[in-house]
Write a protein that holds these residues in place. Structure first.
Motif, PDB file in Angstrom:
ATOM      1  N   THR A 190      -3.543  -1.180   9.613  1.00 15.32           N
ATOM      2  CA  THR A 190      -3.143   0.230   9.626  1.00 15.32           C
ATOM      3  C   THR A 190      -1.734   0.348  10.158  1.00 15.32           C
ATOM      4  O   THR A 190      -1.255  -0.509  10.889  1.00 15.32           O
ATOM      5  CB  THR A 190      -4.099   1.126  10.442  1.00 15.32           C
TER       6      THR A 190
ATOM      7  N   TYR B 233       0.813  -1.208   0.000  1.00 18.27           N
ATOM      8  CA  TYR B 233       0.000   0.000   0.000  1.00 18.27           C
ATOM      9  C   TYR B 233       0.854   1.269   0.000  1.00 18.27           C
ATOM     10  O   TYR B 233       0.537   2.247   0.661  1.00 18.27           O
ATOM     11  CB  TYR B 233      -0.970   0.001   1.189  1.00 18.27           C
TER      12      TYR B 233
ATOM     13  N   ASP C  54      -1.307 -10.285  12.380  1.00 18.27           N
ATOM     14  CA  ASP C  54      -1.351 -11.094  11.162  1.00 18.27           C
ATOM     15  C   ASP C  54      -0.240 -10.728  10.186  1.00 18.27           C
ATOM     16  O   ASP C  54      -0.090  -9.562   9.809  1.00 18.27           O
ATOM     17  CB  ASP C  54      -2.712 -10.889  10.473  1.00 18.27           C
TER      18      ASP C  54
END
Ligand SMILES: NC(=O)c1ccc[n+]([C@@H]2O[C@H](COP(=O)([O-])OP(=O)(O)OC[C@H]3O[C@@H](n4cnc5c(N)ncnc54)[C@H](OP(=O)(O)O)[C@@H]3O)[C@@H](O)[C@H]2O)c1
Length: 333
Positions: free
Chosen positions: A284, A31, A55
């Protein structure tokens, strides 16, 4: 400091985890640019708030994501449930293939353990199904890893309900991880009913629709942002899909919440709709967004609000991946 978030058990013999996890993938790649300092602060803020499920996968950053997480995981070993994955194999030229081959699994687990610097992986997922290898062989190998003490619990990612049933018959599966959000509800066809029936927890990945549901995406993505190549984020699809956010932003404004909180609250409420454990893992790299996302646990949408959100997924245009052959959808239709 607010009280820690509630805990849930992913399956009857699965790990106990904070009711919302943290996706760490974007901390290394996919991202766009990332700030390691802010990512580290996000990990610490998550743990302080009661998040325990972190994760990652061996392919994120070609191993860099596991290396990045290693000091954090080691420093908080007893409080962190580290989930990683094997099975997506990236070549130097950027091409991707999948392997569920027993020899590959045995090499992959040792490599992940070494990168993370730990003795045992808490939750080990098959990242993608490789239909060339019988599930019995792959799950049998994973069961051996549990026996050997290298892995505590098993998970599967991007599988069909039928594949979950077959795998679970060979060894208990604690969690299935699939894309599930207001924008992507394919899993409700076969995977979620199978998970509910078997008592397997569902870990919802990309629960914010890779950021789409936050209404905060930029107009254009950098070349190192995979969303620049994902059909539903580009061109006419992006314009069409953005308009679908209207009920999300309206509800958010009415409830003094944010669109991200509405999207996550909707997922948490799937638990009662489908009688299944659901743990979203929003990704995030920013502590303020982490706290914003955790506050979704305090938001309960009304029946009228849920009804307004119901039609969204069916109206989304554009595939969720550039190559849908890489997803469970390809084996379901
Ligand atoms: N099993 C699989 O095949 C698979 C596939 C994809 C992902 N995953 C896992 O699932 C995790 C989560 O999925 P995801 O990261 O793809 O998508 P996501 O959680 O739906 O969305 C992440 C995106 O939303 C932004 N964001 C997060 N909170 C926000 C907020 N409150 N307001 C505005 N923007 C916000 C993030 O940017 P910032 O980071 O800049 O905040 C990031 O761009 C991943 O980290 C990964 O661990 C698994």
């Amino acid at each position: 400091m607010p009280p820690p978030i509630p805990t849930v058990r992913l399956s009857s013999d699965g790990p106990l985890v904070g009711a919302q996890g943290l996706g760490c993938m974007g901390m290394s790649e996919f991202y766009g640019d990332t700030d390691a300092g802010s990512a580290r602060q996000t990990l610490d803020a998550a743990l302080s708030a009661g998040v325990t499920l972190f994760d990652t996968a061996d392919m994120y950053g070609h191993g860099d994501n596991e290396r990045f997480l290693a000091p954090f995981v080691r420093a908080h070993r007893d409080d962190v449930v580290i989930a990683t994955k094997f099975g997506s194999v990236r070549a130097a030229d950027g091409s991707m293939s999948f392997s569920n081959d027993p020899a590959h699994i045995r090499r992959a687990v040792d490599a992940s353990l070494a990168r993370l610097g730990i003795e045992v992986i808490d939750l080990y997922y098959m990242h993608r199904r490789d239909p060339a290898v019988p599930l019995a062989d792959s799950v049998g190998t994973l069961a051996d890893l549990v026996q050997a003490g290298k892995v505590r619990h098993l998970g599967l990612s991007e599988v069909t309900g039928e594949e979950l049933r077959e795998a679970h018959a060979h060894h208990p599966i604690s969690a299935v991880q699939s894309e599930w959000s207001l924008f992507t509800r394919d899993v409700e066809r076969s995977l979620v009913p199978a998970a509910a029936e078997l008592g397997v927890g569902v870990v919802a990945y990309s629960p914010l629709g890779r950021g789409f549901l936050t209404g905060a995406l930029p107009d254009a993505f950098s070349a190192d942002d995979v969303r620049s190549r994902f059909p539903r984020f580009t061109g006419e699809n992006a314009r069409h899909n953005t308009a679908l956010l209207h009920p999300v932003t309206t509800i958010a404004a009415d409830r003094d919440a944010t669109p991200a909180q509405v999207a996550l609250a909707w997922l948490h409420q799937r638990r009662t709709v489908h009688n299944v454990t659901v743990v979203p893992i929003p990704g995030t790299r920013r502590p303020n967004r982490l706290n914003e996302n955790l506050a979704a646990l305090e938001l309960t949408l009304t029946a009228d609000e849920l009804a307004l959100l119901e039609p969204i997924a069916d109206q989304v245009t554009g595939d969720r991946y550039p190559d849908m052959a890489e997803t469970s959808n390809a084996r379901e239709i």
